[in-house]
Design a protein around this motif. Structure first.
Motif, PDB file in Angstrom:
ATOM      1  N   LYS A 245      -1.312   5.114  -7.215  1.00 20.21           N
ATOM      2  CA  LYS A 245       0.111   4.883  -6.912  1.00 20.21           C
ATOM      3  C   LYS A 245       0.348   3.531  -6.231  1.00 20.21           C
ATOM      4  O   LYS A 245       1.281   3.373  -5.437  1.00 20.21           O
ATOM      5  CB  LYS A 245       0.660   6.014  -6.026  1.00 20.21           C
ATOM      6  N   ASP A 247      -1.501   2.077  -3.996  1.00 21.80           N
ATOM      7  CA  ASP A 247      -1.889   2.044  -2.583  1.00 21.80           C
ATOM      8  C   ASP A 247      -2.803   0.854  -2.257  1.00 21.80           C
ATOM      9  O   ASP A 247      -2.649   0.212  -1.220  1.00 21.80           O
ATOM     10  CB  ASP A 247      -2.617   3.351  -2.191  1.00 21.80           C
ATOM     11  N   ARG A 248      -3.763   0.591  -3.145  1.00 21.74           N
ATOM     12  CA  ARG A 248      -4.756  -0.426  -2.818  1.00 21.74           C
ATOM     13  C   ARG A 248      -4.151  -1.830  -2.845  1.00 21.74           C
ATOM     14  O   ARG A 248      -4.378  -2.628  -1.942  1.00 21.74           O
ATOM     15  CB  ARG A 248      -5.934  -0.342  -3.785  1.00 21.74           C
ATOM     16  N   LYS A 250      -1.143  -2.595  -2.349  1.00 19.85           N
ATOM     17  CA  LYS A 250      -0.229  -2.683  -1.200  1.00 19.85           C
ATOM     18  C   LYS A 250      -1.006  -3.023   0.074  1.00 19.85           C
ATOM     19  O   LYS A 250      -0.586  -3.872   0.872  1.00 19.85           O
ATOM     20  CB  LYS A 250       0.515  -1.356  -1.029  1.00 19.85           C
ATOM     21  N   GLN A 251      -2.161  -2.385   0.246  1.00 17.91           N
ATOM     22  CA  GLN A 251      -2.990  -2.641   1.420  1.00 17.91           C
ATOM     23  C   GLN A 251      -3.525  -4.080   1.428  1.00 17.91           C
ATOM     24  O   GLN A 251      -3.525  -4.756   2.456  1.00 17.91           O
ATOM     25  CB  GLN A 251      -4.159  -1.650   1.439  1.00 17.91           C
TER      26      GLN A 251
END
Length: 295
Positions: A245, A247-248, A250-251
């Motif tokens: 989704k 996440d990676r 975004k991080q």
């Protein structure tokens, strides 16, 4: 008497050259990770200390048995730096000596330049008594002008290393203003920070077929807007990079934004895109289009 000269930081991959440069400058301009071959370009770090101006050249690690276009580029970058400097600092890792260290040593044979050997990560030695015999072995193998134990990460003995380098700088006017710390563009530095965060996040999950290209870099009403395109070789790598989704990615973006804001001392809006471009890392024309063409 003003002095100014180029100082090549050489050694095998992952021996601590970029960490040493950042700590010598007191500011991060060269990206670091635990993965070897993180540095791809020669990065110039400028340090003006009184009458001395040190022009540190952080080189990619020289590595063996790598045939791709990117690997050839990195070896060429390192070899070119050794040719065009005033002083060479070779980093080695504590008591370790590998085939890649030997390859670096062979490149330095016959070099009519001052050679300083910096034995890095000495803070990690439990028994300091084992260091003296190893320093003797290195002295016999490399015939350096000076040899000094250091810890790049802890800043141990870096003042001593700097004063040793200063002895060999040629008399010269300074080449750069005293407040300048690199010759690299802001776009280059931003791209490198994004690449560092990817390398640190993904480790072995994503091989080195990854590049970052800055497509937008604009200051508007006190905010720096940066758009970065991340190139990978395969769809599977794209999925890994984006993560569940998103996440990676975004991080990665959050971590990169913090460092970029610190570097440029301004609020940053950072947008990242991922694109598959098969074969780019082994295509010399593709490498040149991404800026790997300065040799």
């Amino acid at each position: 008497m003003t002095k100014c000269g180029y100082v090549a930081l050489v050694g095998r991959p992952n021996v601590g050259k970029s960490t040493l440069l950042n700590h010598m400058l007191g500011q991060k301009i060269s990206i670091t990770s635990r993965k070897p071959q993180t540095t791809r370009n020669n990065v110039l770090g400028i340090k003006t200390e009184g009458e001395n101006q040190f022009l540190f050249v952080d080189t990619p690690g020289l590595h063996l048995n790598q045939k791709g276009a990117m690997n050839k580029y990195m070896n060429k970058a390192a070899s070119t730096a050794i040719r065009d400097v005033d002083v060479v600092v070779m980093l080695v890792d504590r008591l370790v000596w590998t085939d890649e260290d030997e390859a670096v040593a062979r490149r330095l044979e016959g070099l009519e330049l001052p050679l300083i050997v910096a034995v890095n990560k000495c803070d990690q030695l439990d028994d300091k008594n084992v260091l003296l015999p190893h320093l003797q072995v290195l002295t016999e193998r490399l015939s350096p002008n000076d040899i000094v134990p250091v810890s790049a990460l802890r800043g141990m003995q870096l003042d001593r290393l700097e004063s040793i380098i200063a002895k060999y700088l040629p008399e010269s006017e300074h080449f750069y203003p005293e407040d300048q710390i690199t010759d690299k563009s802001s776009r280059f530095l931003a791209a490198e920070i994004v690449r560092e965060k990817i390398t640190r996040q993904l480790g072995a999950e994503l091989p080195y077929q990854m590049a970052v290209e800055i497509e937008q870099f604009e200051q508007d009403r006190g905010v720096l807007h940066i758009g970065a395109l991340i190139l990978v070789e395969r769809d599977g790598q794209k999925r890994i990079l984006i993560g569940d989704k998103g996440d990676r990615i975004k991080q990665i973006g959050q971590q990169a934004r913090i460092d970029i804001e610190k570097l440029f001392d301004t609020k940053v809006m950072l947008k990242l895109w991922v694109k598959v471009k098969s074969g780019w890392s082994d295509d010399e024309r593709a490498l040149k289009s991404l800026g790997y063409d300065d040799l």
